[in-house]
Design a protein around this motif. Sequence first.
Motif, PDB file in Angstrom:
ATOM      1  N   TYR A  84      32.941   1.074  29.700  1.00  0.00           N
ATOM      2  CA  TYR A  84      34.215   1.782  29.754  1.00  0.00           C
ATOM      3  C   TYR A  84      34.843   1.579  31.120  1.00  0.00           C
ATOM      4  CZ  TYR A  84      32.078   4.084  25.758  1.00  0.00           C
ATOM      5  OH  TYR A  84      31.466   4.323  24.566  1.00  0.00           O
ATOM      6  N   HIS A  85      36.167   1.597  31.157  1.00  0.00           N
ATOM      7  CA  HIS A  85      36.915   1.462  32.412  1.00  0.00           C
ATOM      8  C   HIS A  85      37.496   2.802  32.840  1.00  0.00           C
ATOM      9  CE1 HIS A  85      37.010  -2.929  32.842  1.00  0.00           C
ATOM     10  NE2 HIS A  85      37.077  -2.987  31.534  1.00  0.00           N
ATOM     11  N   HIS A  86      37.540   3.019  34.157  1.00  0.00           N
ATOM     12  CA  HIS A  86      38.194   4.194  34.751  1.00  0.00           C
ATOM     13  C   HIS A  86      39.014   3.703  35.939  1.00  0.00           C
ATOM     14  CE1 HIS A  86      35.474   6.957  32.569  1.00  0.00           C
ATOM     15  NE2 HIS A  86      34.571   6.014  32.785  1.00  0.00           N
ATOM     16  N   ASN A  87      40.189   4.272  36.110  1.00  0.00           N
ATOM     17  CA  ASN A  87      41.013   3.905  37.268  1.00  0.00           C
ATOM     18  C   ASN A  87      40.462   4.466  38.561  1.00  0.00           C
ATOM     19  OD1 ASN A  87      42.871   2.428  35.758  1.00  0.00           O
ATOM     20  ND2 ASN A  87      44.050   4.265  35.263  1.00  0.00           N
ATOM     21  N   ASP A  88      39.815   5.632  38.494  1.00  0.00           N
ATOM     22  CA  ASP A  88      39.274   6.256  39.703  1.00  0.00           C
ATOM     23  C   ASP A  88      37.970   6.971  39.375  1.00  0.00           C
ATOM     24  OD1 ASP A  88      39.965   8.799  38.547  1.00  0.00           O
ATOM     25  OD2 ASP A  88      42.004   8.486  39.280  1.00  0.00           O
ATOM     26  N   PHE A  89      37.242   7.319  40.427  1.00  0.00           N
ATOM     27  CA  PHE A  89      35.939   7.942  40.244  1.00  0.00           C
ATOM     28  C   PHE A  89      36.055   9.319  39.607  1.00  0.00           C
ATOM     29  CE2 PHE A  89      32.423  10.610  41.649  1.00  0.00           C
ATOM     30  CZ  PHE A  89      31.355   9.893  41.127  1.00  0.00           C
ATOM     31  N   SER A  90      37.067  10.080  39.969  1.00  0.00           N
ATOM     32  CA  SER A  90      37.166  11.466  39.491  1.00  0.00           C
ATOM     33  C   SER A  90      37.230  11.541  37.961  1.00  0.00           C
ATOM     34  CB  SER A  90      38.354  12.194  40.118  1.00  0.00           C
ATOM     35  OG  SER A  90      39.561  11.573  39.753  1.00  0.00           O
ATOM     36  N   SER A  91      37.935  10.604  37.308  1.00  0.00           N
ATOM     37  CA  SER A  91      38.002  10.632  35.843  1.00  0.00           C
ATOM     38  C   SER A  91      36.650  10.300  35.223  1.00  0.00           C
ATOM     39  CB  SER A  91      39.089   9.691  35.323  1.00  0.00           C
ATOM     40  OG  SER A  91      38.784   8.355  35.645  1.00  0.00           O
ATOM     41  N   CYS A  92      35.918   9.363  35.826  1.00  0.00           N
ATOM     42  CA  CYS A  92      34.578   9.013  35.352  1.00  0.00           C
ATOM     43  C   CYS A  92      33.638  10.205  35.533  1.00  0.00           C
ATOM     44  CB  CYS A  92      34.068   7.801  36.135  1.00  0.00           C
ATOM     45  SG  CYS A  92      32.389   7.313  35.724  1.00  0.00           S
ATOM     46  N   TYR A  93      33.691  10.817  36.701  1.00  0.00           N
ATOM     47  CA  TYR A  93      32.838  11.968  37.015  1.00  0.00           C
ATOM     48  C   TYR A  93      33.078  13.102  36.022  1.00  0.00           C
ATOM     49  CZ  TYR A  93      30.989  15.925  39.630  1.00  0.00           C
ATOM     50  OH  TYR A  93      30.303  17.052  40.006  1.00  0.00           O
ATOM     51  N   LYS A  94      34.334  13.395  35.769  1.00  0.00           N
ATOM     52  CA  LYS A  94      34.686  14.485  34.852  1.00  0.00           C
ATOM     53  C   LYS A  94      34.136  14.213  33.445  1.00  0.00           C
ATOM     54  CE  LYS A  94      38.765  17.144  33.381  1.00  0.00           C
ATOM     55  NZ  LYS A  94      38.477  17.267  31.981  1.00  0.00           N
ATOM     56  N   LYS A  95      34.349  13.008  32.961  1.00  0.00           N
ATOM     57  CA  LYS A  95      33.911  12.658  31.603  1.00  0.00           C
ATOM     58  C   LYS A  95      32.392  12.777  31.458  1.00  0.00           C
ATOM     59  CE  LYS A  95      34.127   9.080  28.107  1.00  0.00           C
ATOM     60  NZ  LYS A  95      34.812   7.913  27.623  1.00  0.00           N
ATOM     61  N   LEU A  96      31.653  12.265  32.451  1.00  0.00           N
ATOM     62  CA  LEU A  96      30.196  12.233  32.328  1.00  0.00           C
ATOM     63  C   LEU A  96      29.545  13.578  32.630  1.00  0.00           C
ATOM     64  CD1 LEU A  96      29.379   8.679  33.708  1.00  0.00           C
ATOM     65  CD2 LEU A  96      29.602   9.431  31.340  1.00  0.00           C
ATOM     66  N   THR A  97      30.098  14.359  33.564  1.00  0.00           N
ATOM     67  CA  THR A  97      29.521  15.684  33.816  1.00  0.00           C
ATOM     68  C   THR A  97      29.732  16.596  32.610  1.00  0.00           C
ATOM     69  OG1 THR A  97      31.519  16.320  35.046  1.00  0.00           O
ATOM     70  CG2 THR A  97      29.586  15.660  36.338  1.00  0.00           C
ATOM     71  N   GLU A  98      30.840  16.420  31.895  1.00  0.00           N
ATOM     72  CA  GLU A  98      31.062  17.197  30.666  1.00  0.00           C
ATOM     73  C   GLU A  98      30.011  16.876  29.604  1.00  0.00           C
ATOM     74  OE1 GLU A  98      35.106  16.307  29.603  1.00  0.00           O
ATOM     75  OE2 GLU A  98      35.925  17.758  31.039  1.00  0.00           O
ATOM     76  N   LYS A  99      29.429  15.680  29.683  1.00  0.00           N
ATOM     77  CA  LYS A  99      28.366  15.287  28.750  1.00  0.00           C
ATOM     78  C   LYS A  99      26.976  15.644  29.285  1.00  0.00           C
ATOM     79  CE  LYS A  99      30.752  11.390  26.600  1.00  0.00           C
ATOM     80  NZ  LYS A  99      30.677   9.946  26.323  1.00  0.00           N
ATOM     81  N   GLY A 100      26.921  16.314  30.445  1.00  0.00           N
ATOM     82  CA  GLY A 100      25.639  16.763  30.997  1.00  0.00           C
ATOM     83  C   GLY A 100      24.953  15.789  31.930  1.00  0.00           C
ATOM     84  N   TYR A 101      25.660  14.776  32.417  1.00  0.00           N
ATOM     85  CA  TYR A 101      25.036  13.798  33.306  1.00  0.00           C
ATOM     86  C   TYR A 101      24.983  14.295  34.748  1.00  0.00           C
ATOM     87  CZ  TYR A 101      24.318  10.267  29.847  1.00  0.00           C
ATOM     88  OH  TYR A 101      23.831   9.583  28.762  1.00  0.00           O
ATOM     89  N   VAL A 102      23.901  13.949  35.431  1.00  0.00           N
ATOM     90  CA  VAL A 102      23.696  14.259  36.843  1.00  0.00           C
ATOM     91  C   VAL A 102      23.872  12.954  37.615  1.00  0.00           C
ATOM     92  CG1 VAL A 102      22.015  15.055  38.547  1.00  0.00           C
ATOM     93  CG2 VAL A 102      22.107  16.117  36.280  1.00  0.00           C
ATOM     94  N   PHE A 103      24.731  12.969  38.639  1.00  0.00           N
ATOM     95  CA  PHE A 103      25.059  11.760  39.398  1.00  0.00           C
ATOM     96  C   PHE A 103      24.141  11.583  40.600  1.00  0.00           C
ATOM     97  CE2 PHE A 103      28.720  11.998  36.815  1.00  0.00           C
ATOM     98  CZ  PHE A 103      29.403  10.800  36.910  1.00  0.00           C
ATOM     99  N   MET A 104      23.825  10.313  40.904  1.00  0.00           N
ATOM    100  CA  MET A 104      23.071   9.940  42.090  1.00  0.00           C
ATOM    101  C   MET A 104      23.687   8.695  42.709  1.00  0.00           C
ATOM    102  SD  MET A 104      19.311  10.497  40.592  1.00  0.00           S
ATOM    103  CE  MET A 104      19.853  11.072  39.005  1.00  0.00           C
ATOM    104  N   VAL A 105      23.799   8.693  44.026  1.00  0.00           N
ATOM    105  CA  VAL A 105      24.247   7.502  44.751  1.00  0.00           C
ATOM    106  C   VAL A 105      23.065   6.970  45.552  1.00  0.00           C
ATOM    107  CG1 VAL A 105      26.656   8.225  44.914  1.00  0.00           C
ATOM    108  CG2 VAL A 105      25.098   8.787  46.763  1.00  0.00           C
ATOM    109  N   PHE A 106      23.134   5.707  45.901  1.00  0.00           N
ATOM    110  CA  PHE A 106      22.047   5.075  46.643  1.00  0.00           C
ATOM    111  C   PHE A 106      22.557   4.601  47.991  1.00  0.00           C
ATOM    112  CE2 PHE A 106      20.908   5.231  42.316  1.00  0.00           C
ATOM    113  CZ  PHE A 106      19.587   5.622  42.367  1.00  0.00           C
ATOM    114  N   GLU A 107      21.928   5.149  49.044  1.00  0.00           N
ATOM    115  CA  GLU A 107      22.329   4.850  50.412  1.00  0.00           C
ATOM    116  C   GLU A 107      21.077   4.707  51.260  1.00  0.00           C
ATOM    117  OE1 GLU A 107      24.637   8.234  51.537  1.00  0.00           O
ATOM    118  OE2 GLU A 107      26.395   7.606  50.393  1.00  0.00           O
ATOM    119  N   PRO A 108      21.115   3.852  52.277  1.00  0.00           N
ATOM    120  CA  PRO A 108      19.961   3.756  53.171  1.00  0.00           C
ATOM    121  C   PRO A 108      19.854   5.005  54.048  1.00  0.00           C
ATOM    122  CG  PRO A 108      21.706   2.253  53.865  1.00  0.00           C
ATOM    123  CD  PRO A 108      22.154   2.886  52.589  1.00  0.00           C
ATOM    124  N   GLY A 109      18.639   5.314  54.467  1.00  0.00           N
ATOM    125  CA  GLY A 109      18.428   6.385  55.436  1.00  0.00           C
ATOM    126  C   GLY A 109      18.364   7.795  54.882  1.00  0.00           C
TER     127      GLY A 109
END
Length: 197
Positions: A84-109
């Motif tokens: 699926y395509h999203h123009n920005d992160f906020s629309s993706c975040y909203k859609k997936l959190t409504e489905k019960g998804y927990v987000f994780m990002v990967f960063e060093p340190g």
Amino acid sequence: MARRYNKRLDIETRYEQARRRNLVSAKPGLHEYILVLDGLKPDFNIGKIFRAADAFGAREIHLVGVQAFNPDPAKGSVRWVKFYHHNDFSSCYKKLTEKGYVFMVFEPGCSKLLGSCSLEKKSAFVMGHEEFGISFDRSDYPDIEAISIPQWGHVQSLNVSVAASIVMYEYVRQHGKPISEGLPQKEAGVSRRSVQK
């Protein structure tokens, strides 16, 4: 300049063909995790991630700020992994959190290390741009956890397709369904040397 334009046009044409096949053939993957590809370059890494996502049974891929990408490195996997395509992160975040998804990002340190922590069954793994990272301010999303992939070298940097593969493998290690629930495995080829004794 003309060569760059023609290359982009060629990628868009191949992408459109792959997208049409995807609409007909793709089904949700065997596992519940989702990949969020946030502003990745449209050249080769996205296709490589699709290839690994197919291998590890990703539920689906969400592309943020990416209109088209080169499907060739996927070796046909774009056909099978829903995206699926999203123009920005906020629309993706909203859609997936409504489905019960927990987000994780990967960063060093980060103090939290992949392999030493439990991943949520309904995980959404955010993979940022290879050079610029994620497109959003993490302080706007305080519930998003940051995790590091343990590394022992000097550079402390992995190619995004390699990092995504490691993350998917760890998810499957923790929550993976039996291999028998997936597609039949190909028989290993028998070399002539192992037969002649």
